[in-house]
Design a protein around this motif. Sequence first.
Motif, mmCIF file in Angstrom:
data_model
loop_
_atom_site.group_PDB
_atom_site.id
_atom_site.type_symbol
_atom_site.label_atom_id
_atom_site.label_comp_id
_atom_site.label_asym_id
_atom_site.label_seq_id
_atom_site.Cartn_x
_atom_site.Cartn_y
_atom_site.Cartn_z
ATOM 1 N N HIS A 43 45.470 -101.516 80.312
ATOM 2 C CA HIS A 43 45.487 -100.063 80.166
ATOM 3 C C HIS A 43 44.626 -99.393 81.230
ATOM 4 C CE1 HIS A 43 46.864 -96.615 78.053
ATOM 5 N NE2 HIS A 43 45.667 -96.171 77.747
ATOM 6 N N TYR A 44 44.813 -98.079 81.376
ATOM 7 C CA TYR A 44 44.091 -97.311 82.393
ATOM 8 C C TYR A 44 42.588 -97.455 82.216
ATOM 9 C CZ TYR A 44 48.709 -95.272 82.673
ATOM 10 O OH TYR A 44 50.052 -95.102 82.789
ATOM 11 N N LYS A 45 42.156 -97.376 80.952
ATOM 12 C CA LYS A 45 40.749 -97.592 80.625
ATOM 13 C C LYS A 45 40.720 -98.645 79.540
ATOM 14 C CE LYS A 45 37.187 -95.702 82.574
ATOM 15 N NZ LYS A 45 36.630 -94.376 82.391
ATOM 16 N N ASN B 128 35.670 -90.859 78.531
ATOM 17 C CA ASN B 128 36.210 -92.206 78.690
ATOM 18 C C ASN B 128 37.715 -92.250 78.442
ATOM 19 O OD1 ASN B 128 36.022 -95.006 79.066
ATOM 20 N ND2 ASN B 128 35.693 -95.384 76.874
ATOM 21 N N CYS B 129 38.146 -91.759 77.292
ATOM 22 C CA CYS B 129 39.576 -91.741 76.952
ATOM 23 C C CYS B 129 40.123 -90.321 77.009
ATOM 24 C CB CYS B 129 39.808 -92.309 75.555
ATOM 25 S SG CYS B 129 39.064 -93.932 75.304
ATOM 26 N N ILE C 125 46.054 -101.937 72.729
ATOM 27 C CA ILE C 125 46.442 -101.365 74.032
ATOM 28 C C ILE C 125 45.259 -101.263 74.996
ATOM 29 C CG2 ILE C 125 47.331 -99.250 75.157
ATOM 30 C CD1 ILE C 125 49.467 -99.172 72.905
ATOM 31 N N PRO C 126 44.105 -100.724 74.575
ATOM 32 C CA PRO C 126 42.978 -100.682 75.520
ATOM 33 C C PRO C 126 42.083 -101.928 75.460
ATOM 34 C CG PRO C 126 42.946 -98.861 73.901
ATOM 35 C CD PRO C 126 43.788 -99.951 73.368
ATOM 36 N N CYS D 220 42.329 -88.339 79.653
ATOM 37 C CA CYS D 220 43.795 -88.263 79.583
ATOM 38 C C CYS D 220 44.281 -87.899 78.182
ATOM 39 C CB CYS D 220 44.404 -89.601 79.991
ATOM 40 S SG CYS D 220 43.889 -90.144 81.634
ATOM 41 N N HIS D 221 43.640 -88.507 77.169
ATOM 42 C CA HIS D 221 44.080 -88.274 75.787
ATOM 43 C C HIS D 221 43.429 -87.002 75.236
ATOM 44 C CE1 HIS D 221 46.275 -92.071 75.421
ATOM 45 N NE2 HIS D 221 45.331 -92.558 76.216
ATOM 46 N N ARG E 204 51.282 -96.035 63.189
ATOM 47 C CA ARG E 204 51.588 -96.271 64.599
ATOM 48 C C ARG E 204 50.356 -96.849 65.325
ATOM 49 N NH1 ARG E 204 55.202 -95.533 68.411
ATOM 50 N NH2 ARG E 204 54.415 -95.449 70.549
ATOM 51 N N TYR E 205 49.169 -96.368 64.939
ATOM 52 C CA TYR E 205 47.964 -96.781 65.656
ATOM 53 C C TYR E 205 47.100 -97.784 64.914
ATOM 54 C CZ TYR E 205 49.429 -93.125 68.707
ATOM 55 O OH TYR E 205 50.179 -92.374 69.560
ATOM 56 N N TYR F 92 38.471 -101.095 76.700
ATOM 57 C CA TYR F 92 37.231 -101.189 75.951
ATOM 58 C C TYR F 92 36.363 -102.270 76.570
ATOM 59 C CZ TYR F 92 39.796 -98.894 72.087
ATOM 60 O OH TYR F 92 40.517 -98.049 71.310
ATOM 61 N N ARG G 287 47.693 -100.582 67.491
ATOM 62 C CA ARG G 287 47.805 -100.081 68.867
ATOM 63 C C ARG G 287 46.463 -99.595 69.418
ATOM 64 N NH1 ARG G 287 53.039 -98.904 67.822
ATOM 65 N NH2 ARG G 287 54.498 -99.171 69.550
ATOM 66 N N GLN H 180 48.469 -86.071 76.103
ATOM 67 C CA GLN H 180 48.877 -87.469 76.003
ATOM 68 C C GLN H 180 48.525 -87.989 74.607
ATOM 69 O OE1 GLN H 180 50.376 -89.559 78.530
ATOM 70 N NE2 GLN H 180 50.659 -90.644 76.606
ATOM 71 N N VAL H 181 49.521 -88.519 73.879
ATOM 72 C CA VAL H 181 49.210 -89.084 72.560
ATOM 73 C C VAL H 181 48.578 -90.468 72.730
ATOM 74 C CG1 VAL H 181 50.940 -87.804 71.263
ATOM 75 C CG2 VAL H 181 51.567 -90.022 72.288
ATOM 76 N N PRO H 182 47.673 -90.880 71.820
ATOM 77 C CA PRO H 182 47.082 -90.079 70.755
ATOM 78 C C PRO H 182 46.014 -89.109 71.296
ATOM 79 C CG PRO H 182 46.082 -92.265 70.811
ATOM 80 C CD PRO H 182 47.143 -92.254 71.852
HETATM 81 C C1 HEC Z 1 44.001 -92.298 83.228
HETATM 82 C C2 HEC Z 1 44.546 -91.797 81.973
HETATM 83 C C3 HEC Z 1 44.248 -92.568 80.701
HETATM 84 C C4 HEC Z 1 43.028 -92.977 80.207
HETATM 85 C C5 HEC Z 1 41.640 -92.783 80.807
HETATM 86 C C6 HEC Z 1 43.304 -93.628 78.940
HETATM 87 N N1 HEC Z 1 44.650 -93.621 78.683
HETATM 88 FE FE1 HEC Z 1 45.562 -94.303 77.006
HETATM 89 N N2 HEC Z 1 47.386 -93.816 77.770
HETATM 90 C C7 HEC Z 1 47.581 -93.139 78.958
HETATM 91 C C8 HEC Z 1 49.020 -92.963 79.170
HETATM 92 C C9 HEC Z 1 49.670 -92.284 80.384
HETATM 93 C C10 HEC Z 1 49.672 -93.543 78.052
HETATM 94 C C11 HEC Z 1 51.186 -93.630 77.800
HETATM 95 C C12 HEC Z 1 51.733 -95.002 77.819
HETATM 96 C C13 HEC Z 1 51.377 -95.791 79.050
HETATM 97 O O1 HEC Z 1 51.653 -95.340 80.176
HETATM 98 O O2 HEC Z 1 50.801 -96.890 78.900
HETATM 99 C C14 HEC Z 1 48.605 -94.063 77.186
HETATM 100 C C15 HEC Z 1 48.829 -94.694 75.983
HETATM 101 C C16 HEC Z 1 47.844 -95.056 75.092
HETATM 102 C C17 HEC Z 1 48.084 -95.578 73.762
HETATM 103 C C18 HEC Z 1 49.439 -95.853 73.133
HETATM 104 C C19 HEC Z 1 50.058 -94.563 72.688
HETATM 105 C C20 HEC Z 1 51.290 -94.745 71.829
HETATM 106 O O3 HEC Z 1 51.607 -93.851 71.041
HETATM 107 O O4 HEC Z 1 51.945 -95.797 71.945
HETATM 108 C C21 HEC Z 1 46.854 -95.795 73.201
HETATM 109 C C22 HEC Z 1 46.569 -96.336 71.804
HETATM 110 C C23 HEC Z 1 45.851 -95.399 74.177
HETATM 111 N N3 HEC Z 1 46.494 -94.961 75.321
HETATM 112 C C24 HEC Z 1 44.503 -95.451 73.969
HETATM 113 C C25 HEC Z 1 43.537 -95.187 74.939
HETATM 114 C C26 HEC Z 1 42.108 -95.349 74.723
HETATM 115 C C27 HEC Z 1 41.470 -95.770 73.431
HETATM 116 C C28 HEC Z 1 41.503 -95.010 75.908
HETATM 117 C C29 HEC Z 1 40.031 -95.085 76.245
HETATM 118 C C30 HEC Z 1 39.410 -96.390 76.137
HETATM 119 C C31 HEC Z 1 42.551 -94.629 76.839
HETATM 120 N N4 HEC Z 1 43.767 -94.756 76.221
HETATM 121 C C32 HEC Z 1 42.325 -94.191 78.129
HETATM 122 C C33 HEC Z 1 46.619 -92.712 79.838
HETATM 123 C C34 HEC Z 1 45.265 -92.971 79.717
#
Ligand code: HEC
Length: 127
Positions: A104-106, A56-57, A97-98, A60-61, A82-83, A108, A93, A65-67
Motif C-alpha cells: 500500500h501507499y503507506k 499518515n493516512c 491492506i496497509p 489521502c483518506h 468491508r473493513y 503500518y 481490510r 478516498q474511502v475509507p
Molecule cells: C498516497 C495516498 C494514500 C495514503 C497515504 C494511504 N492510502 Fe489507503 N488507499 C489509497 C488509494 C488510492 C486506495 C484505493 C485502492 C488502491 O489504489 O489501492 C486506498 C485504499 C485503501 C483501503 C481499501 C479501501 C477499500 O474500500 O477497499 C484501505 C483499508 C486503506 N487504503 C487504508 C489506508 C491506511 C490505514 C493508510 C495509512 C496507514 C492509508 N490507506 C494510506 C491511497 C492512500
Amino acid sequence: MKFKILLLVIVAAFAFAGCKYDWIIPEEVPVIDPDDPSQQVSFSEEILPIFTSGNNCTACHNGSQVPDLREANAYSSLNSTRYVNKTTPDESRIYAIPHPDGGHYKKYTAIQAALILAWIQQGAKNN
Ligand code: HEC
C-alpha cells in the motif's frame, strides 16, 4: 613476545568489532494478549493517531478516498464488514491492506499492525 602483543591486538580488535552489533536495537513488537483486559487497545488513543498523526493516512483518506479516516469519521467508516472481519481478524481490510508486508501507499509499522489486529480481536470497539 612481539607476536603475543600482535595477537592480543588482533583478538581485542575482533572483540570490539563484535560489540558493534549490540548497537543495532531491533524494533520491539508488543505481543498483545487480546483476552487480557489490562491490554485493552483504545480506538481513540491508540488507533486514531495511526491514521491522523502527520496525516499518515488522512493525506489521502480525507473524504475523497474511502475509507474516510479523519478523526470525526474514522470509526463509522470502519464499522462495517468491508473493513473489519471479527471472525477472521487478520483478513480485515483495515489490517491487511496497509500491512507492513503489503504494497500500500503507506504501510503500518510492525507495532501499529499489532495494535490494529488486537483492536479487531477485541471487538473493534469505539473506546
Ligand atoms: C498516497 C495516498 C494514500 C495514503 C497515504 C494511504 N492510502 Fe489507503 N488507499 C489509497 C488509494 C488510492 C486506495 C484505493 C485502492 C488502491 O489504489 O489501492 C486506498 C485504499 C485503501 C483501503 C481499501 C479501501 C477499500 O474500500 O477497499 C484501505 C483499508 C486503506 N487504503 C487504508 C489506508 C491506511 C490505514 C493508510 C495509512 C496507514 C492509508 N490507506 C494510506 C491511497 C492512500
